[in-house]
Design a protein around this motif. Structure first.
Motif, short mmCIF file in Angstrom:
data_model
loop_
_atom_site.label_atom_id
_atom_site.label_comp_id
_atom_site.label_asym_id
_atom_site.label_seq_id
_atom_site.Cartn_x
_atom_site.Cartn_y
_atom_site.Cartn_z
N UNK A 195 0.81 -1.22 0.00
CA UNK A 195 0.00 0.00 0.00
C UNK A 195 0.84 1.27 0.00
N UNK A 196 2.15 1.14 0.12
CA UNK A 196 3.05 2.28 0.11
C UNK A 196 4.36 1.88 -0.57
N UNK A 197 4.97 2.83 -1.29
CA UNK A 197 6.26 2.55 -1.91
C UNK A 197 7.29 2.18 -0.84
N UNK A 198 7.27 2.89 0.29
CA UNK A 198 8.21 2.60 1.36
C UNK A 198 8.05 1.16 1.85
N UNK A 199 6.80 0.70 1.93
CA UNK A 199 6.55 -0.68 2.33
C UNK A 199 7.12 -1.66 1.32
N UNK A 200 6.92 -1.36 0.03
CA UNK A 200 7.47 -2.22 -1.04
C UNK A 200 8.98 -2.34 -0.90
N UNK A 201 9.63 -1.22 -0.63
CA UNK A 201 11.08 -1.22 -0.48
C UNK A 201 11.52 -2.06 0.72
N UNK A 202 10.78 -1.94 1.82
CA UNK A 202 11.12 -2.69 3.02
C UNK A 202 10.91 -4.19 2.82
N UNK A 203 9.83 -4.57 2.12
CA UNK A 203 9.59 -5.98 1.83
C UNK A 203 10.75 -6.54 1.01
N UNK A 204 11.15 -5.80 -0.03
CA UNK A 204 12.26 -6.26 -0.87
C UNK A 204 13.57 -6.30 -0.08
N UNK A 205 13.74 -5.36 0.85
CA UNK A 205 14.97 -5.30 1.64
C UNK A 205 15.15 -6.53 2.50
N UNK A 206 14.05 -7.19 2.87
CA UNK A 206 14.16 -8.36 3.74
C UNK A 206 14.86 -9.53 3.05
N UNK A 207 14.93 -9.49 1.71
CA UNK A 207 15.62 -10.57 1.00
C UNK A 207 17.11 -10.57 1.26
N UNK A 208 17.65 -9.47 1.79
CA UNK A 208 19.07 -9.46 2.16
C UNK A 208 19.34 -10.39 3.33
N UNK A 209 18.29 -10.85 3.99
CA UNK A 209 18.45 -11.76 5.13
C UNK A 209 18.57 -13.22 4.71
N UNK A 210 18.42 -13.51 3.41
CA UNK A 210 18.57 -14.88 2.92
C UNK A 210 19.55 -14.90 1.76
N UNK A 211 20.17 -16.03 1.53
CA UNK A 211 21.12 -16.16 0.43
C UNK A 211 20.43 -16.01 -0.92
N UNK A 212 21.18 -15.56 -1.89
CA UNK A 212 20.61 -15.19 -3.19
C UNK A 212 19.84 -16.32 -3.86
N UNK A 213 20.34 -17.56 -3.74
CA UNK A 213 19.69 -18.67 -4.43
C UNK A 213 18.31 -18.98 -3.88
#
Length: 257
Positions: free
Chosen positions: A157-175
Protein backbone atom coordinates in the motif's frame (compact mmCIF):
# COMPACT_ATOMS: atom_id res chain seq x y z
CA UNK A 1 17.89 -37.78 -38.73
CA UNK A 2 15.29 -38.68 -36.15
CA UNK A 3 17.58 -37.66 -33.30
CA UNK A 4 18.34 -34.37 -35.04
CA UNK A 5 14.63 -33.63 -35.47
CA UNK A 6 14.00 -34.42 -31.82
CA UNK A 7 16.85 -32.14 -30.73
CA UNK A 8 15.57 -29.30 -32.87
CA UNK A 9 12.05 -29.75 -31.53
CA UNK A 10 13.33 -29.70 -27.96
CA UNK A 11 15.36 -26.56 -28.65
CA UNK A 12 12.36 -24.80 -30.19
CA UNK A 13 10.15 -25.71 -27.21
CA UNK A 14 12.76 -24.36 -24.80
CA UNK A 15 13.09 -21.13 -26.77
CA UNK A 16 9.33 -20.67 -26.85
CA UNK A 17 9.11 -21.31 -23.12
CA UNK A 18 11.78 -18.67 -22.53
CA UNK A 19 10.27 -16.05 -24.84
CA UNK A 20 6.53 -16.43 -24.15
CA UNK A 21 6.08 -14.34 -21.03
CA UNK A 22 2.98 -14.09 -18.90
CA UNK A 23 0.79 -11.01 -18.85
CA UNK A 24 0.50 -9.17 -15.52
CA UNK A 25 -3.19 -8.16 -15.22
CA UNK A 26 -2.51 -5.31 -12.79
CA UNK A 27 -1.36 -1.70 -12.91
CA UNK A 28 0.41 0.56 -10.38
CA UNK A 29 -1.91 2.86 -8.45
CA UNK A 30 -1.97 5.22 -5.49
CA UNK A 31 -4.27 4.58 -2.52
CA UNK A 32 -7.35 6.80 -2.43
CA UNK A 33 -10.52 6.81 -0.36
CA UNK A 34 -13.06 4.40 -1.82
CA UNK A 35 -10.66 2.76 -4.30
CA UNK A 36 -10.02 -0.98 -4.24
CA UNK A 37 -6.59 -0.04 -2.91
CA UNK A 38 -8.44 1.16 0.16
CA UNK A 39 -6.59 3.04 2.87
CA UNK A 40 -8.85 1.36 5.45
CA UNK A 41 -7.90 -2.20 4.46
CA UNK A 42 -5.73 -3.45 7.32
CA UNK A 43 -4.75 -6.83 5.94
CA UNK A 44 -1.38 -8.02 7.18
CA UNK A 45 1.82 -9.39 5.68
CA UNK A 46 4.32 -10.94 8.10
CA UNK A 47 7.75 -12.14 6.97
CA UNK A 48 10.05 -14.31 9.06
CA UNK A 49 13.60 -15.50 8.53
CA UNK A 50 16.22 -17.46 10.44
CA UNK A 51 17.11 -17.30 13.20
CA UNK A 52 14.62 -14.86 14.76
CA UNK A 53 13.86 -12.20 12.15
CA UNK A 54 10.39 -10.77 11.65
CA UNK A 55 8.86 -7.91 9.69
CA UNK A 56 5.15 -7.11 9.60
CA UNK A 57 3.26 -4.50 7.59
CA UNK A 58 -0.21 -3.56 6.35
CA UNK A 59 -1.24 -4.64 2.85
CA UNK A 60 -4.41 -4.60 0.74
CA UNK A 61 -6.47 -7.71 -0.06
CA UNK A 62 -7.20 -7.44 -3.78
CA UNK A 63 -8.86 -10.74 -4.58
CA UNK A 64 -10.03 -13.79 -2.67
CA UNK A 65 -9.25 -17.13 -4.19
CA UNK A 66 -11.88 -19.78 -4.65
CA UNK A 67 -12.72 -21.31 -1.25
CA UNK A 68 -10.17 -19.02 0.43
CA UNK A 69 -10.29 -18.41 4.17
CA UNK A 70 -8.21 -15.27 3.85
CA UNK A 71 -4.86 -16.74 4.94
CA UNK A 72 -1.97 -17.66 2.65
CA UNK A 73 1.41 -18.95 3.81
CA UNK A 74 4.60 -20.12 2.18
CA UNK A 75 8.12 -19.22 1.12
CA UNK A 76 8.23 -15.74 -0.43
CA UNK A 77 9.77 -15.81 -3.91
CA UNK A 78 10.59 -12.84 -6.16
CA UNK A 79 9.05 -13.54 -9.55
CA UNK A 80 10.02 -12.05 -12.89
CA UNK A 81 8.30 -13.17 -16.07
CA UNK A 82 11.59 -14.01 -17.73
CA UNK A 83 12.35 -16.50 -14.93
CA UNK A 84 9.25 -18.55 -15.67
CA UNK A 85 11.01 -20.68 -18.27
CA UNK A 86 11.42 -23.19 -15.43
CA UNK A 87 8.26 -25.23 -15.86
CA UNK A 88 8.75 -27.80 -13.08
CA UNK A 89 6.33 -27.46 -10.19
CA UNK A 90 6.72 -28.00 -6.45
CA UNK A 91 4.35 -29.12 -3.72
CA UNK A 92 6.11 -26.86 -1.21
CA UNK A 93 3.84 -23.83 -0.62
CA UNK A 94 5.28 -20.57 -1.88
CA UNK A 95 4.01 -17.04 -2.48
CA UNK A 96 4.87 -15.07 -5.60
CA UNK A 97 6.15 -11.52 -5.07
CA UNK A 98 5.35 -9.73 -8.34
CA UNK A 99 6.17 -6.22 -9.54
CA UNK A 100 3.24 -4.65 -11.43
CA UNK A 101 5.07 -1.60 -12.82
CA UNK A 102 5.40 -3.00 -16.32
CA UNK A 103 4.83 -6.07 -18.46
CA UNK A 104 7.54 -7.81 -20.43
CA UNK A 105 7.79 -6.53 -23.99
CA UNK A 106 6.73 -9.89 -25.39
CA UNK A 107 4.09 -10.79 -22.80
CA UNK A 108 1.23 -12.87 -24.12
CA UNK A 109 -2.41 -12.25 -23.18
CA UNK A 110 -2.99 -16.00 -23.51
CA UNK A 111 -1.23 -16.77 -20.24
CA UNK A 112 -1.33 -14.49 -17.21
CA UNK A 113 1.42 -14.47 -14.59
CA UNK A 114 -0.92 -15.70 -11.86
CA UNK A 115 -1.75 -18.86 -13.81
CA UNK A 116 1.94 -19.38 -14.56
CA UNK A 117 3.03 -19.27 -10.93
CA UNK A 118 0.00 -21.31 -9.82
CA UNK A 119 1.05 -24.04 -12.26
CA UNK A 120 4.43 -24.06 -10.53
CA UNK A 121 2.92 -24.47 -7.06
CA UNK A 122 2.36 -20.91 -5.83
CA UNK A 123 -0.50 -20.56 -3.33
CA UNK A 124 -0.90 -16.76 -3.42
CA UNK A 125 0.57 -13.56 -4.85
CA UNK A 126 1.80 -10.36 -3.25
CA UNK A 127 1.97 -7.46 -5.70
CA UNK A 128 4.12 -4.37 -5.28
CA UNK A 129 5.16 -1.23 -7.14
CA UNK A 130 8.35 0.81 -7.02
CA UNK A 131 6.61 3.87 -8.47
CA UNK A 132 3.18 3.94 -6.80
CA UNK A 133 1.54 2.95 -3.53
CA UNK A 134 0.50 -0.46 -4.79
CA UNK A 135 -1.23 -2.36 -7.58
CA UNK A 136 -4.80 -2.63 -8.83
CA UNK A 137 -6.05 -5.69 -10.67
CA UNK A 138 -7.43 -4.97 -14.12
CA UNK A 139 -11.22 -4.88 -14.02
CA UNK A 140 -11.50 -7.40 -16.83
CA UNK A 141 -9.41 -9.84 -14.77
CA UNK A 142 -11.03 -9.04 -11.44
CA UNK A 143 -14.64 -9.26 -12.67
CA UNK A 144 -14.49 -11.49 -15.73
CA UNK A 145 -15.92 -14.99 -15.69
CA UNK A 146 -13.12 -15.90 -18.10
CA UNK A 147 -10.53 -15.82 -15.30
CA UNK A 148 -10.67 -18.17 -12.34
CA UNK A 149 -9.92 -16.68 -8.95
CA UNK A 150 -7.17 -19.22 -8.47
CA UNK A 151 -5.71 -17.88 -5.22
CA UNK A 152 -5.54 -14.90 -2.88
CA UNK A 153 -3.91 -11.74 -4.27
CA UNK A 154 -2.59 -9.01 -1.99
CA UNK A 155 -0.73 -5.78 -2.73
CA UNK A 156 1.50 -3.40 -0.85
CA UNK A 157 0.00 0.00 0.00
CA UNK A 158 3.05 2.28 0.11
CA UNK A 159 6.26 2.55 -1.91
CA UNK A 160 8.21 2.60 1.36
CA UNK A 161 6.55 -0.68 2.33
CA UNK A 162 7.47 -2.22 -1.04
CA UNK A 163 11.08 -1.22 -0.48
CA UNK A 164 11.12 -2.69 3.02
CA UNK A 165 9.59 -5.98 1.83
CA UNK A 166 12.26 -6.26 -0.87
CA UNK A 167 14.97 -5.30 1.64
CA UNK A 168 14.16 -8.36 3.74
CA UNK A 169 15.62 -10.57 1.00
CA UNK A 170 19.07 -9.46 2.16
CA UNK A 171 18.45 -11.76 5.13
CA UNK A 172 18.57 -14.88 2.92
CA UNK A 173 21.12 -16.16 0.43
CA UNK A 174 20.61 -15.19 -3.19
CA UNK A 175 19.69 -18.67 -4.43
CA UNK A 176 16.68 -18.68 -2.07
CA UNK A 177 15.20 -15.46 -3.42
CA UNK A 178 14.02 -16.71 -6.83
CA UNK A 179 12.06 -19.71 -8.06
CA UNK A 180 13.89 -23.03 -7.93
CA UNK A 181 11.60 -26.05 -7.42
CA UNK A 182 14.46 -28.31 -6.32
CA UNK A 183 15.58 -25.94 -3.56
CA UNK A 184 11.98 -25.51 -2.45
CA UNK A 185 11.49 -29.28 -2.33
CA UNK A 186 14.71 -29.70 -0.37
CA UNK A 187 13.48 -27.17 2.21
CA UNK A 188 9.87 -28.40 2.36
CA UNK A 189 10.01 -29.73 5.93
CA UNK A 190 11.63 -26.58 7.32
CA UNK A 191 9.18 -24.32 5.49
CA UNK A 192 6.26 -26.37 6.80
CA UNK A 193 7.61 -26.08 10.33
CA UNK A 194 7.86 -22.30 9.94
CA UNK A 195 4.26 -22.21 8.75
CA UNK A 196 2.94 -24.40 11.55
CA UNK A 197 4.67 -22.94 14.59
CA UNK A 198 6.12 -19.63 13.40
CA UNK A 199 9.74 -20.59 14.04
CA UNK A 200 11.62 -20.17 10.79
CA UNK A 201 14.83 -22.18 10.50
CA UNK A 202 14.53 -22.52 6.72
CA UNK A 203 16.84 -20.71 4.29
CA UNK A 204 13.81 -18.82 2.88
CA UNK A 205 11.77 -15.82 3.83
CA UNK A 206 8.45 -17.29 4.92
CA UNK A 207 5.37 -15.10 4.52
CA UNK A 208 1.94 -15.08 6.09
CA UNK A 209 -0.67 -12.99 4.24
CA UNK A 210 -3.82 -12.46 6.27
CA UNK A 211 -6.94 -10.64 5.08
CA UNK A 212 -8.38 -8.02 7.41
CA UNK A 213 -10.66 -9.47 10.13
CA UNK A 214 -9.51 -13.01 9.41
CA UNK A 215 -8.85 -15.22 12.43
CA UNK A 216 -5.66 -17.24 12.28
CA UNK A 217 -6.19 -20.83 13.47
CA UNK A 218 -4.47 -21.72 16.73
CA UNK A 219 -1.71 -24.31 16.80
CA UNK A 220 -2.79 -27.37 18.75
CA UNK A 221 -0.78 -28.93 21.56
CA UNK A 222 0.33 -31.61 19.12
CA UNK A 223 2.00 -29.02 16.94
CA UNK A 224 -0.48 -29.14 14.07
CA UNK A 225 -2.92 -26.57 12.79
CA UNK A 226 -6.02 -26.45 10.66
CA UNK A 227 -5.08 -25.65 7.08
CA UNK A 228 -7.06 -22.98 5.14
CA UNK A 229 -7.11 -25.17 2.02
CA UNK A 230 -5.28 -28.09 0.49
CA UNK A 231 -2.33 -25.99 -0.65
CA UNK A 232 -1.76 -23.94 2.51
CA UNK A 233 -1.13 -24.37 6.21
CA UNK A 234 -1.43 -21.82 8.96
CA UNK A 235 0.12 -20.97 12.29
CA UNK A 236 -0.99 -19.00 15.30
CA UNK A 237 0.35 -15.78 13.79
CA UNK A 238 0.59 -14.07 17.15
CA UNK A 239 3.55 -11.79 17.67
CA UNK A 240 4.94 -11.15 21.11
CA UNK A 241 5.63 -7.60 22.21
CA UNK A 242 9.32 -8.25 21.64
CA UNK A 243 8.66 -9.27 18.01
CA UNK A 244 6.60 -6.15 17.40
CA UNK A 245 9.40 -3.98 18.82
CA UNK A 246 11.89 -5.82 16.61
CA UNK A 247 9.70 -5.19 13.57
CA UNK A 248 9.66 -1.46 14.31
CA UNK A 249 13.41 -1.48 14.83
CA UNK A 250 13.98 -3.18 11.47
CA UNK A 251 11.84 -0.53 9.77
CA UNK A 252 13.80 2.29 11.45
CA UNK A 253 17.12 0.78 10.45
CA UNK A 254 16.14 0.64 6.78
CA UNK A 255 14.59 4.10 6.88
CA UNK A 256 17.68 5.79 8.32
CA UNK A 257 20.45 3.70 6.81
Amino acid sequence: MGLLSLSLSTLICCLLARTAHGYIPAVPSNATEGSTLDVHDNSQATLTWAPNGVYSTVVSYQQAGNASRGISQGALIKVKEEDMWITDSTSTPWIALINCDKNATNATMDNDIFAMVRDRGAVAALLYSNTSDGCLLNLEYHNSDGFDHIFDIFTSKKVATSMLIQAQFTNVNEQYRTYDPKLLNDSAALIQTAIVNGTNTSPYLVATLRADNTTVPEVTSGGTSQTPNAAMASHNGRQSLAMVILSVAVSLVFNFS
